[in-house]
Design a protein around this motif. Structure first.
Motif, PDB file in Angstrom:
ATOM      1  N   SER A 156    -115.398 -51.011  98.023  1.00  0.00           N
ATOM      2  CA  SER A 156    -115.121 -49.599  98.283  1.00  0.00           C
ATOM      3  C   SER A 156    -116.363 -48.757  98.008  1.00  0.00           C
ATOM      4  CB  SER A 156    -113.958 -49.106  97.416  1.00  0.00           C
ATOM      5  OG  SER A 156    -114.302 -49.160  96.046  1.00  0.00           O
ATOM      6  N   ASP A 157    -116.504 -47.674  98.744  1.00  0.00           N
ATOM      7  CA  ASP A 157    -117.628 -46.774  98.515  1.00  0.00           C
ATOM      8  C   ASP A 157    -117.473 -46.086  97.166  1.00  0.00           C
ATOM      9  OD1 ASP A 157    -118.639 -45.489 101.771  1.00  0.00           O
ATOM     10  OD2 ASP A 157    -118.199 -47.519 101.089  1.00  0.00           O
ATOM     11  N   ALA A 158    -118.560 -46.041  96.403  1.00  0.00           N
ATOM     12  CA  ALA A 158    -118.562 -45.322  95.129  1.00  0.00           C
ATOM     13  C   ALA A 158    -119.170 -43.942  95.374  1.00  0.00           C
ATOM     14  CB  ALA A 158    -119.360 -46.087  94.087  1.00  0.00           C
ATOM     15  N   ILE A 159    -118.324 -42.939  95.452  1.00  0.00           N
ATOM     16  CA  ILE A 159    -118.783 -41.592  95.791  1.00  0.00           C
ATOM     17  C   ILE A 159    -118.649 -40.683  94.574  1.00  0.00           C
ATOM     18  CG2 ILE A 159    -118.411 -39.573  97.258  1.00  0.00           C
ATOM     19  CD1 ILE A 159    -117.342 -41.478  99.401  1.00  0.00           C
ATOM     20  N   SER A 160    -119.779 -40.155  94.134  1.00  0.00           N
ATOM     21  CA  SER A 160    -119.772 -39.171  93.056  1.00  0.00           C
ATOM     22  C   SER A 160    -119.715 -37.787  93.678  1.00  0.00           C
ATOM     23  CB  SER A 160    -121.037 -39.290  92.199  1.00  0.00           C
ATOM     24  OG  SER A 160    -121.135 -40.567  91.634  1.00  0.00           O
ATOM     25  N   PRO A 161    -118.739 -36.959  93.296  1.00  0.00           N
ATOM     26  CA  PRO A 161    -118.689 -35.603  93.851  1.00  0.00           C
ATOM     27  C   PRO A 161    -119.941 -34.806  93.482  1.00  0.00           C
ATOM     28  CG  PRO A 161    -116.680 -36.149  92.630  1.00  0.00           C
ATOM     29  CD  PRO A 161    -117.679 -37.223  92.323  1.00  0.00           C
ATOM     30  N   ALA A 162    -120.197 -33.766  94.248  1.00  0.00           N
ATOM     31  CA  ALA A 162    -121.349 -32.920  93.927  1.00  0.00           C
ATOM     32  C   ALA A 162    -121.192 -32.276  92.556  1.00  0.00           C
ATOM     33  CB  ALA A 162    -121.540 -31.867  95.021  1.00  0.00           C
ATOM     34  N   PRO A 163    -120.051 -31.624  92.263  1.00  0.00           N
ATOM     35  CA  PRO A 163    -119.873 -31.066  90.913  1.00  0.00           C
ATOM     36  C   PRO A 163    -119.017 -31.987  90.051  1.00  0.00           C
ATOM     37  CG  PRO A 163    -118.238 -30.103  92.361  1.00  0.00           C
ATOM     38  CD  PRO A 163    -118.998 -31.122  93.181  1.00  0.00           C
ATOM     39  N   HIS A 164    -119.101 -31.809  88.740  1.00  0.00           N
ATOM     40  CA  HIS A 164    -118.082 -32.348  87.846  1.00  0.00           C
ATOM     41  C   HIS A 164    -116.864 -31.435  88.029  1.00  0.00           C
ATOM     42  CE1 HIS A 164    -120.519 -35.023  85.072  1.00  0.00           C
ATOM     43  NE2 HIS A 164    -121.456 -34.422  85.784  1.00  0.00           N
ATOM     44  N   HIS A 165    -115.724 -31.990  88.354  1.00  0.00           N
ATOM     45  CA  HIS A 165    -114.576 -31.125  88.620  1.00  0.00           C
ATOM     46  C   HIS A 165    -113.915 -30.600  87.359  1.00  0.00           C
ATOM     47  CE1 HIS A 165    -114.764 -31.227  92.891  1.00  0.00           C
ATOM     48  NE2 HIS A 165    -114.743 -32.546  92.949  1.00  0.00           N
ATOM     49  N   ASP A 166    -114.523 -30.871  86.210  1.00  0.00           N
ATOM     50  CA  ASP A 166    -114.068 -30.237  84.976  1.00  0.00           C
ATOM     51  C   ASP A 166    -115.169 -29.366  84.374  1.00  0.00           C
ATOM     52  OD1 ASP A 166    -115.691 -32.348  84.356  1.00  0.00           O
ATOM     53  OD2 ASP A 166    -114.392 -33.220  82.821  1.00  0.00           O
ATOM     54  N   ILE A 167    -116.234 -29.116  85.146  1.00  0.00           N
ATOM     55  CA  ILE A 167    -117.320 -28.257  84.666  1.00  0.00           C
ATOM     56  C   ILE A 167    -117.647 -27.210  85.721  1.00  0.00           C
ATOM     57  CG2 ILE A 167    -119.698 -28.131  83.856  1.00  0.00           C
ATOM     58  CD1 ILE A 167    -119.510 -31.001  82.971  1.00  0.00           C
ATOM     59  N   TYR A 168    -117.261 -25.980  85.446  1.00  0.00           N
ATOM     60  CA  TYR A 168    -117.601 -24.871  86.330  1.00  0.00           C
ATOM     61  C   TYR A 168    -118.215 -23.705  85.547  1.00  0.00           C
ATOM     62  CZ  TYR A 168    -115.196 -27.321  90.046  1.00  0.00           C
ATOM     63  OH  TYR A 168    -114.836 -28.264  90.979  1.00  0.00           O
ATOM     64  N   SER A 169    -118.558 -23.960  84.300  1.00  0.00           N
ATOM     65  CA  SER A 169    -119.165 -22.917  83.477  1.00  0.00           C
ATOM     66  C   SER A 169    -119.824 -23.585  82.274  1.00  0.00           C
ATOM     67  CB  SER A 169    -118.110 -21.918  83.001  1.00  0.00           C
ATOM     68  OG  SER A 169    -117.206 -22.548  82.098  1.00  0.00           O
ATOM     69  N   ILE A 170    -120.620 -22.813  81.547  1.00  0.00           N
ATOM     70  CA  ILE A 170    -121.219 -23.315  80.313  1.00  0.00           C
ATOM     71  C   ILE A 170    -120.128 -23.645  79.296  1.00  0.00           C
ATOM     72  CG2 ILE A 170    -122.637 -22.649  78.325  1.00  0.00           C
ATOM     73  CD1 ILE A 170    -124.248 -23.441  80.784  1.00  0.00           C
ATOM     74  N   GLU A 171    -119.036 -22.873  79.312  1.00  0.00           N
ATOM     75  CA  GLU A 171    -117.933 -23.153  78.393  1.00  0.00           C
ATOM     76  C   GLU A 171    -117.290 -24.497  78.698  1.00  0.00           C
ATOM     77  OE1 GLU A 171    -119.083 -19.126  78.217  1.00  0.00           O
ATOM     78  OE2 GLU A 171    -118.384 -20.246  79.971  1.00  0.00           O
ATOM     79  N   ASP A 172    -117.158 -24.831  79.992  1.00  0.00           N
ATOM     80  CA  ASP A 172    -116.611 -26.139  80.375  1.00  0.00           C
ATOM     81  C   ASP A 172    -117.538 -27.267  79.915  1.00  0.00           C
ATOM     82  OD1 ASP A 172    -114.475 -24.895  81.575  1.00  0.00           O
ATOM     83  OD2 ASP A 172    -115.316 -25.003  83.603  1.00  0.00           O
ATOM     84  N   LEU A 173    -118.852 -27.042  80.070  1.00  0.00           N
ATOM     85  CA  LEU A 173    -119.814 -28.042  79.611  1.00  0.00           C
ATOM     86  C   LEU A 173    -119.712 -28.218  78.105  1.00  0.00           C
ATOM     87  CD1 LEU A 173    -122.207 -29.946  80.103  1.00  0.00           C
ATOM     88  CD2 LEU A 173    -123.729 -27.957  79.941  1.00  0.00           C
ATOM     89  N   ARG A 174    -119.576 -27.126  77.379  1.00  0.00           N
ATOM     90  CA  ARG A 174    -119.413 -27.204  75.927  1.00  0.00           C
ATOM     91  C   ARG A 174    -118.190 -28.059  75.565  1.00  0.00           C
ATOM     92  NH1 ARG A 174    -120.767 -24.386  71.371  1.00  0.00           N
ATOM     93  NH2 ARG A 174    -121.960 -22.842  72.551  1.00  0.00           N
ATOM     94  N   GLN A 175    -117.103 -27.922  76.323  1.00  0.00           N
ATOM     95  CA  GLN A 175    -115.890 -28.690  76.045  1.00  0.00           C
ATOM     96  C   GLN A 175    -116.135 -30.184  76.251  1.00  0.00           C
ATOM     97  OE1 GLN A 175    -112.736 -27.796  74.881  1.00  0.00           O
ATOM     98  NE2 GLN A 175    -112.514 -30.020  74.810  1.00  0.00           N
ATOM     99  N   LEU A 176    -116.859 -30.560  77.327  1.00  0.00           N
ATOM    100  CA  LEU A 176    -117.133 -31.978  77.571  1.00  0.00           C
ATOM    101  C   LEU A 176    -118.046 -32.536  76.491  1.00  0.00           C
ATOM    102  CD1 LEU A 176    -116.920 -34.544  79.215  1.00  0.00           C
ATOM    103  CD2 LEU A 176    -118.747 -33.692  80.707  1.00  0.00           C
TER     104      LEU A 176
END
Length: 500
Positions: free
Chosen positions: A272-292
Motif C-alpha cells: 500500500s502507498d504510505a502517504i503522509s498528509p501535508a499537515p499534522h491533523h492535530d496541529i493547527y497552532s502553536i498551542e496544538d504543537l505544545r500539546q503534542l
C-alpha cells in the motif's frame, strides 16, 4: 511513439578492452547493458543510462566510460533545454515531475561566500595535535541558572539532554526510502563515532534495536510506526513538521517499495502507498504543537528531549521562536538544498530558502528574545565539507545534520533516481538483489572515515582561529566575513564584509 527528449548520456565501450564478461549486465538495475542476439556480445542502450557509474567502477578491464550526450538546442535564454524537456515529459505522462536528492539549481551557495578568520600575532593559534580541543556537543534545553553547594556540586535539576562526541549527526532517512543495509551502516557509524542517526518517518526496524541508544525517531504527519516502545527506543524524539526539499507538502512512499519488512516497520499493509498528509491533523497552532510535545514527554516519562523539525521558509525566525515557546528542546531547520528520496520537482527547486540565511535569522531572533538557552539549534540542508559545518556553528548552530555526504561515502553517485526504487549501489532501493550490494560491515568504515576526517579538520580550523571548543565557536560571527555579498545579505547573516 516519438520520445521528443534526447538521451542524457552515452555509454562508451572500448571494444579492444571489453571481454564480454557480462559484469555490466549483472550490475545495471536500469538494464542499460544486455547480451546481443548471439548471446555472447554485450551491447548497451544509452537511453536508459543515469550515470550511476556502477558499470564503470566494476568493469574488470576498464572498458567503459560515461559521457554527456551532446544535442544542441537553438539558443533561448527563456526556453532552455531543461524547461523544454520537462514540458515534453509532462506532455507524455500528464503527471507531476518527481525528483530525488537535493536542489541542483544554480542558486547562491552562501557557504562559499563566507570566509573564516585566523589567529595571527596577538591571539595565538592552538595546535590541535598537542593541545586539548573540545568538539563535544550537548543538545537540549539549558537551565536558566545553576545552583551549586560547597565543592561546586550542582543542585540544579537538569532537563533531558543528549551528549554528542561530534557536532555532526546523520539526518532523517526512513526505512523504505533507503535500504535496511544503508540504515545499518549509519547506525553502526553513529555508535562508533559517538553521535546519532535519524530513523526518519519509517519506524524502527527490529534489526536496529541494538542501536536504539544512538537513534533519533521521528513523529511525522503519517504517524508511521509510532508507538510507545518506538518512542522510548531512542535518544530523542523529532516531530517532523517540514522538510527542506519539500516544504509545505507531505510524503509519499509508493506501494511497490512497501515490502513485508517495510510494512511491518511502518505498520501499514504490504504493497500500500504510505502517504503522509501535508499537515499534522492535530496541529493547527502553536498551542496544538505544545500539546503534542507535552504528550510525547509524558509517553517517555520526561526522559528524552523533544525536537521539532521545520523547513527553512519565509519568516523562519518567528516560526523558530514559536516552536521554542511551545516547549521544544531542539529546533531543527532544514534548508532548501536538503536531499529527499522523492519530491515534486517544482517544489524541490523553487520552495524554501537557504539554510545559511534561515539559521542566522533564527539564532538572532532567539537571542533578541532572550530564549536562546531554551533550545538547541540543529542545521540541515546539504553540508558538503567540514568548513561548512564550522561556518554553520559560527552562525549559531549547536550541531548539523548530514545525509547526502554519508550516502556518497557509501557509494552514491548522485544520479538522482532514488524515486524510481532502483539504486545500483543498494542504497535507495528495496530490491533484494540490489540491497545486498551494500555491506554495512564495510560501508560503515567509509562513513566513519569521512566524519573522523571532518572532525580533525574542524579541530584544525578552530585551532587556527585560536578557539579550543565548539562552545566558544557557537554564534561567534566575529569569526566570519562575507565576500561578494550585498549589504542586505550581510545584515541577515549578521557578519561583516571581508576587509572590515
Amino acid at each position: 511513439m516519438i520520445n521528443y527528449i534526447p538521451r542524457e548520456f552515452d555509454i562508451v565501450r572500448d571494444r579492444e578492452r571489453c571481454i564480454d564478461c557480462g559484469c555490466c549486465v549483472r550490475q545495471c538495475g536500469f538494464d542499460c547493458h544486455y547480451f546481443d542476439d548471439d548471446g555472447k556480445t554485450v551491447v548497451a542502450d544509452s537511453t536508459r543510462c543515469v550515470a550511476c557509474h556502477r558499470c564503470v567502477d566494476l568493469c574488470p578491464t576498464g572498458a567503459l566510460s560515461i559521457r554527456k550526450h551532446v544535442c544542441d538546442y537553438k539558443d533561448n535564454a527563456n526556453w532552455t533545454p531543461r524547461i523544454q524537456q520537462e514540458i515534453c515529459r509532462q506532455a507524455a505522462t500528464g503527471g507531476v515531475l518527481l525528483s530525488a536528492m537535493g536542489n541542483p539549481r544554480e542558486y547562491p551557495i552562501y557557504w562559499d561566500k563566507i570566509l573564516l578568520n585566523a589567529s595571527q600575532v596577538t591571539n595565538p593559534s592552538i595546535d590541535p595535535l598537542r593541545e586539548p580541543m573540545e568538539i563535544r556537543t550537548i543538545l537540549g534545553r539549558k537551565p536558566e541558572k545553576l545552583t551549586a553547594v560547597k565543592k561546586g556540586k550542582s543542585q540544579t535539576e537538569m532537563p533531558p539532554q543528549v551528549m554528542l562526541e561530534t557536532p555532526i549527526m546523520f539526518s532523517a532517512m526512513s526505512f523504505g526510502s533507503i535500504s535496511l543495509n544503508a540504515q545499518k551502516t549509519l547506525a553502526i557509524a553513529a555508535k562508533n563515532l559517538g553521535t546519532l542517526f535519524n530513523t526518519g518517518e519509517g519506524g524502527l526496524h527490529p534489526e536496529l534495536s541494538d542501536w536504539s541508544d544512538y537513534a533519533v525517531v521521528q513523529v511525522a504527519s503519517g504517524r508511521f510506526g509510532v508507538h510507545k516502545e518506538y518512542l522510548n527506543n531512542s535518544k530523542f524524539i523529532e516531530i517532523k513538521i517540514g522538510q527542506g526539499a519539500k516544504p509545505g507538502i507531505g510524503g509519499h512512499l509508493p506501494g511497490e517499495k512497501v515490502t513485508v519488512e517495510v510494512s511491518n516497520a511502518r505498520m501499514i499493509p504490504e504493497g500500500s502507498d504510505a502517504i503522509s498528509p501535508a499537515p499534522h491533523h492535530d496541529i493547527y497552532s502553536i498551542e496544538d504543537l505544545r500539546q503534542l510535545i507535552w504528550s510525547l514527554k509524558q509517553a517517555t516519562n520526561n526522559e528524552k528531549p523533544i525536537s521539532v523539525k521545520i523547513a527553512a521558509v519565509h519568516n523562519i525566525a518567528a516560526i523558530a521562536s514559536g516552536v521554542a515557546r511551545a516547549g521544544a528542546d531542539i529546533v531543527v531547520i532544514d534548508g532548501y538544498r536538503g536531499g529527499t528520496g522523492a519530491a515534486p520537482t517544482r517544489i524541490r527547486d523553487n520552495v524554501g530558502i537557504p539554510i545559511e540565511l534561515a539559521l542566522a535569522a533564527a539564532d538572532q531572533r532567539l537571542r533578541d528574545e532572550s530564549i536562546r538557552s531554551r533550545v538547541s539549534l540543529v542545521a540541515a540542508g546539504s553540508f558538503r565539507c567540514s568548513s561548512d559545518i564550522v561556518k554553520a556553528i559560527a552562525l549559531g548552530a549547536d550541531a548539523c545534520y548530514v545525509a547526502s555526504a554519508p550516502l556518497i561515502a557509501m557509494g552514491c553517485h548522485m544520479c538522482q533516481k532514488c524515486n524510481t526504487g532502483i539504486c545500483n549501489w543498494g542504497i535507495a532501493t528495496q530490491r533484494p538483489e540490489l540491497t545486498r550490494r551494500l555491506n554495512p560491515e564495510i560501508a560503515h568504515e567509509r562513513v566513519e572515515n569521512l566524519i573522523n576526517a571532518w572532525n580533525h579538520e574542524i579541530k584544525e580550523i578552530m585551532g587556527g582561529m585560536g578557539i579550543n571548543s565548539v562552545d566558544s565557536l557557537r554564534g561567534n560571527r566575529l569569526m566570519l566575513r562575507g565576500i561578494g555579498l550585498s549589504d542586505k545579505e550581510l545584515e541577515i547573516l549578521g557578519i561583516k564584509h571581508a576587509g572590515e
